[in-house]
Design a protein around this motif. Structure first.
Motif, PDB file in Angstrom:
ATOM      1  N   VAL A  31      48.370   7.049  85.026  1.00  0.00           N
ATOM      2  CA  VAL A  31      47.819   8.010  84.076  1.00  0.00           C
ATOM      3  C   VAL A  31      46.556   7.383  83.493  1.00  0.00           C
ATOM      4  O   VAL A  31      46.614   6.292  82.922  1.00  0.00           O
ATOM      5  CB  VAL A  31      48.805   8.349  82.944  1.00  0.00           C
ATOM      6  N   LEU A  32      45.436   8.062  83.654  1.00  0.00           N
ATOM      7  CA  LEU A  32      44.160   7.578  83.118  1.00  0.00           C
ATOM      8  C   LEU A  32      43.882   8.278  81.795  1.00  0.00           C
ATOM      9  O   LEU A  32      43.895   9.512  81.712  1.00  0.00           O
ATOM     10  CB  LEU A  32      43.029   7.873  84.099  1.00  0.00           C
ATOM     11  N   LEU A  33      43.592   7.492  80.750  1.00  0.00           N
ATOM     12  CA  LEU A  33      43.267   8.026  79.433  1.00  0.00           C
ATOM     13  C   LEU A  33      41.782   7.832  79.155  1.00  0.00           C
ATOM     14  O   LEU A  33      41.290   6.701  79.146  1.00  0.00           O
ATOM     15  CB  LEU A  33      44.086   7.318  78.350  1.00  0.00           C
ATOM     16  N   SER A  34      41.063   8.927  78.918  1.00  0.00           N
ATOM     17  CA  SER A  34      39.636   8.873  78.581  1.00  0.00           C
ATOM     18  C   SER A  34      39.471   9.251  77.115  1.00  0.00           C
ATOM     19  O   SER A  34      39.836  10.359  76.710  1.00  0.00           O
ATOM     20  CB  SER A  34      38.827   9.830  79.466  1.00  0.00           C
ATOM     21  N   GLY A  35      38.910   8.337  76.329  1.00  0.00           N
ATOM     22  CA  GLY A  35      38.792   8.538  74.889  1.00  0.00           C
ATOM     23  C   GLY A  35      37.571   9.351  74.493  1.00  0.00           C
ATOM     24  O   GLY A  35      36.694   9.657  75.304  1.00  0.00           O
ATOM     25  N   GLY A  36      37.528   9.676  73.212  1.00  0.00           N
ATOM     26  CA  GLY A  36      36.442  10.477  72.671  1.00  0.00           C
ATOM     27  C   GLY A  36      35.202   9.663  72.364  1.00  0.00           C
ATOM     28  O   GLY A  36      35.155   8.439  72.574  1.00  0.00           O
ATOM     29  N   LEU A  37      34.199  10.337  71.856  1.00  0.00           N
ATOM     30  CA  LEU A  37      32.933   9.700  71.499  1.00  0.00           C
ATOM     31  C   LEU A  37      33.175   8.606  70.464  1.00  0.00           C
ATOM     32  O   LEU A  37      33.803   8.846  69.435  1.00  0.00           O
ATOM     33  CB  LEU A  37      31.975  10.760  70.952  1.00  0.00           C
ATOM     34  N   PRO A  40      36.861   3.325  71.392  1.00  0.00           N
ATOM     35  CA  PRO A  40      37.171   2.284  72.371  1.00  0.00           C
ATOM     36  C   PRO A  40      38.637   2.334  72.778  1.00  0.00           C
ATOM     37  O   PRO A  40      39.477   2.944  72.095  1.00  0.00           O
ATOM     38  CB  PRO A  40      36.841   0.985  71.627  1.00  0.00           C
ATOM     39  N   ALA A  41      38.949   1.672  73.876  1.00  0.00           N
ATOM     40  CA  ALA A  41      40.310   1.695  74.407  1.00  0.00           C
ATOM     41  C   ALA A  41      41.331   1.163  73.413  1.00  0.00           C
ATOM     42  O   ALA A  41      42.497   1.572  73.433  1.00  0.00           O
ATOM     43  CB  ALA A  41      40.371   0.882  75.705  1.00  0.00           C
ATOM     44  N   ALA A  42      40.917   0.268  72.527  1.00  0.00           N
ATOM     45  CA  ALA A  42      41.845  -0.335  71.568  1.00  0.00           C
ATOM     46  C   ALA A  42      42.433   0.675  70.594  1.00  0.00           C
ATOM     47  O   ALA A  42      43.423   0.376  69.914  1.00  0.00           O
ATOM     48  CB  ALA A  42      41.138  -1.444  70.787  1.00  0.00           C
ATOM     49  N   GLY A  57      58.068   5.583  82.580  1.00  0.00           N
ATOM     50  CA  GLY A  57      57.953   5.144  83.958  1.00  0.00           C
ATOM     51  C   GLY A  57      56.587   5.289  84.595  1.00  0.00           C
ATOM     52  O   GLY A  57      56.466   5.296  85.824  1.00  0.00           O
ATOM     53  N   PHE A  58      55.545   5.367  83.763  1.00  0.00           N
ATOM     54  CA  PHE A  58      54.180   5.471  84.280  1.00  0.00           C
ATOM     55  C   PHE A  58      53.412   4.177  84.023  1.00  0.00           C
ATOM     56  O   PHE A  58      53.755   3.396  83.130  1.00  0.00           O
ATOM     57  CB  PHE A  58      53.440   6.630  83.597  1.00  0.00           C
ATOM     58  N   SER A  59      52.356   3.976  84.802  1.00  0.00           N
ATOM     59  CA  SER A  59      51.376   2.957  84.445  1.00  0.00           C
ATOM     60  C   SER A  59      50.218   3.677  83.763  1.00  0.00           C
ATOM     61  O   SER A  59      49.873   4.796  84.125  1.00  0.00           O
ATOM     62  CB  SER A  59      50.887   2.183  85.673  1.00  0.00           C
ATOM     63  N   VAL A  60      49.633   3.031  82.761  1.00  0.00           N
ATOM     64  CA  VAL A  60      48.610   3.659  81.936  1.00  0.00           C
ATOM     65  C   VAL A  60      47.324   2.852  82.020  1.00  0.00           C
ATOM     66  O   VAL A  60      47.321   1.643  81.761  1.00  0.00           O
ATOM     67  CB  VAL A  60      49.074   3.771  80.471  1.00  0.00           C
ATOM     68  N   ILE A  61      46.239   3.531  82.368  1.00  0.00           N
ATOM     69  CA  ILE A  61      44.921   2.903  82.448  1.00  0.00           C
ATOM     70  C   ILE A  61      44.078   3.404  81.286  1.00  0.00           C
ATOM     71  O   ILE A  61      43.904   4.612  81.106  1.00  0.00           O
ATOM     72  CB  ILE A  61      44.227   3.235  83.781  1.00  0.00           C
ATOM     73  N   THR A  62      43.575   2.476  80.498  1.00  0.00           N
ATOM     74  CA  THR A  62      42.638   2.805  79.434  1.00  0.00           C
ATOM     75  C   THR A  62      41.359   2.018  79.654  1.00  0.00           C
ATOM     76  O   THR A  62      41.364   0.952  80.293  1.00  0.00           O
ATOM     77  CB  THR A  62      43.206   2.480  78.045  1.00  0.00           C
ATOM     78  N   TYR A  63      40.255   2.531  79.135  1.00  0.00           N
ATOM     79  CA  TYR A  63      38.980   1.847  79.304  1.00  0.00           C
ATOM     80  C   TYR A  63      38.060   2.220  78.153  1.00  0.00           C
ATOM     81  O   TYR A  63      38.240   3.264  77.502  1.00  0.00           O
ATOM     82  CB  TYR A  63      38.339   2.209  80.644  1.00  0.00           C
ATOM     83  N   SER A  64      37.095   1.366  77.887  1.00  0.00           N
ATOM     84  CA  SER A  64      36.074   1.637  76.884  1.00  0.00           C
ATOM     85  C   SER A  64      34.832   2.155  77.603  1.00  0.00           C
ATOM     86  O   SER A  64      34.274   1.464  78.455  1.00  0.00           O
ATOM     87  CB  SER A  64      35.744   0.377  76.083  1.00  0.00           C
ATOM     88  N   SER A  65      34.430   3.378  77.271  1.00  0.00           N
ATOM     89  CA  SER A  65      33.308   4.011  77.958  1.00  0.00           C
ATOM     90  C   SER A  65      32.018   3.224  77.773  1.00  0.00           C
ATOM     91  O   SER A  65      31.883   2.432  76.833  1.00  0.00           O
ATOM     92  CB  SER A  65      33.104   5.431  77.429  1.00  0.00           C
TER      93      SER A  65
END
Length: 292
Positions: A31-37, A40-42, A57-65
């Motif tokens: 599951v990829l999480l894309s944050g708002g303006l 940051p991923a934190a 039971g999912f793997s979660v991907i977060t990132y800082s744009s």
């Protein structure tokens, strides 16, 4: 591993002068999480979403744009398709060729573009507080870009005022103690921006997307994966009426208006309704070969 036990982020080399910081936790379908303006991923762990998805039971991907620490801030302006390409690079870095993609606020723009641009398989799309923007959203973006162009930066007082007026509920905004507490919280700590181009770049991406009248009915009609749309009652940036109408153009969508909260409901709702709805949705669209 829960989000409270996350190791150091990995650095994804997207292009010369552009590094995106990303983290993957848990096992199972991605599951990829894309944050708002400016998010940051934190910030994601404060929503409760990563832990709930890992527990399911999912793997979660977060990132800082691009533009946000600890990613790099290339020269502005940015575009939403560029930011979607960054997210695609993150998926590629982790070897992901099928995923559920989730966006919050401007992250929904990225999610819409990602669904169009990615060659992988999208099992589900979730958009929270961000499907279709309002005239107020366009006006705030225009004002902030104008101030940056005129002054070289956005005054802290303007940024704090905008966050207070859009994030808090009407009841909180007339509670002096709550407003002062949130003002103190928003003005403490370091800036999330990786450089002077970060804020200007993300604002320009958001503004260009809105001025192009995105998402168009054609773009929405092209998102054929099951889609969850969550909207908050008092969200002035993404009012429920506009998001409900936009959701009608999605081929396979369910829409929920969550009462009592504003744009910050995904973080501030004491009932964590978005967490439950998103987790249940991800369970329903889980790839058929995956257990649980």
């Amino acid at each position: 591993m829960t989000s409270s036990e996350v190791s150091d982020p990995e650095l994804v080399n997207v292009a010369e002068g552009l590094v995106i910081s990303a983290t993957r936790i848990g096992d199972g379908p991605a599951v990829l999480l894309s944050g708002g303006l400016g998010m940051p991923a934190a910030v994601w762990p404060f929503t409760g979403i990563p832990d709930a998805l890992v527990d399911a039971g999912f793997s979660v991907i977060t990132y800082s744009s691009r533009g946000l620490k600890p990613s790099s801030a290339p020269a502005a302006p940015y575009t939403i398709p560029q930011m979607a390409d960054d997210a695609i690079a993150v998926l590629g870095h982790f070897g992901v060729d099928e995923a559920i993609i989730v966006g919050y606020s401007m992250g929904c723009y990225v999610t819409q573009a990602l669904a169009s641009q990615w060659s992988g398989r999208v099992h589900g799309v979730a958009m929270m507080a961000g499907l279709r923007s309002s005239a107020i959203g366009e006006l705030v973006n225009e004002m902030e870009i104008g101030l940056i162009d005129r002054l070289g930066d956005l005054p802290d007082a303007v940024s704090v005022f905008e966050q207070l007026m859009t994030t808090l509920t009407p009841d909180q905004l007339v509670d002096d103690t709550a407003v002062r507490s949130w003002r103190k919280l928003l003005t403490s700590g370091d800036s999330p921006w990786a450089g002077p181009d970060g804020l200007r770049g993300q604002l320009s991406a958001s503004q260009s997307w809105m001025l192009a009248k995105e998402p168009t009915p054609a773009r929405l009609a092209g998102i054929t994966a099951p889609t969850l749309v969550l909207s908050y009652q008092h969200d002035v940036f993404f009012p429920p009426a506009g998001s409900r109408e936009a959701a009608s153009h999605l081929p396979d969508a369910e829409f929920h208006e969550l009462p009592g909260q504003a744009h910050g409901g995904v973080m501030l709702d004491p009932e964590r309704r978005a967490v439950g709805l998103l987790t249940d949705f991800c369970r329903r669209v889980r790839p058929p070969t995956s257990p649980r």
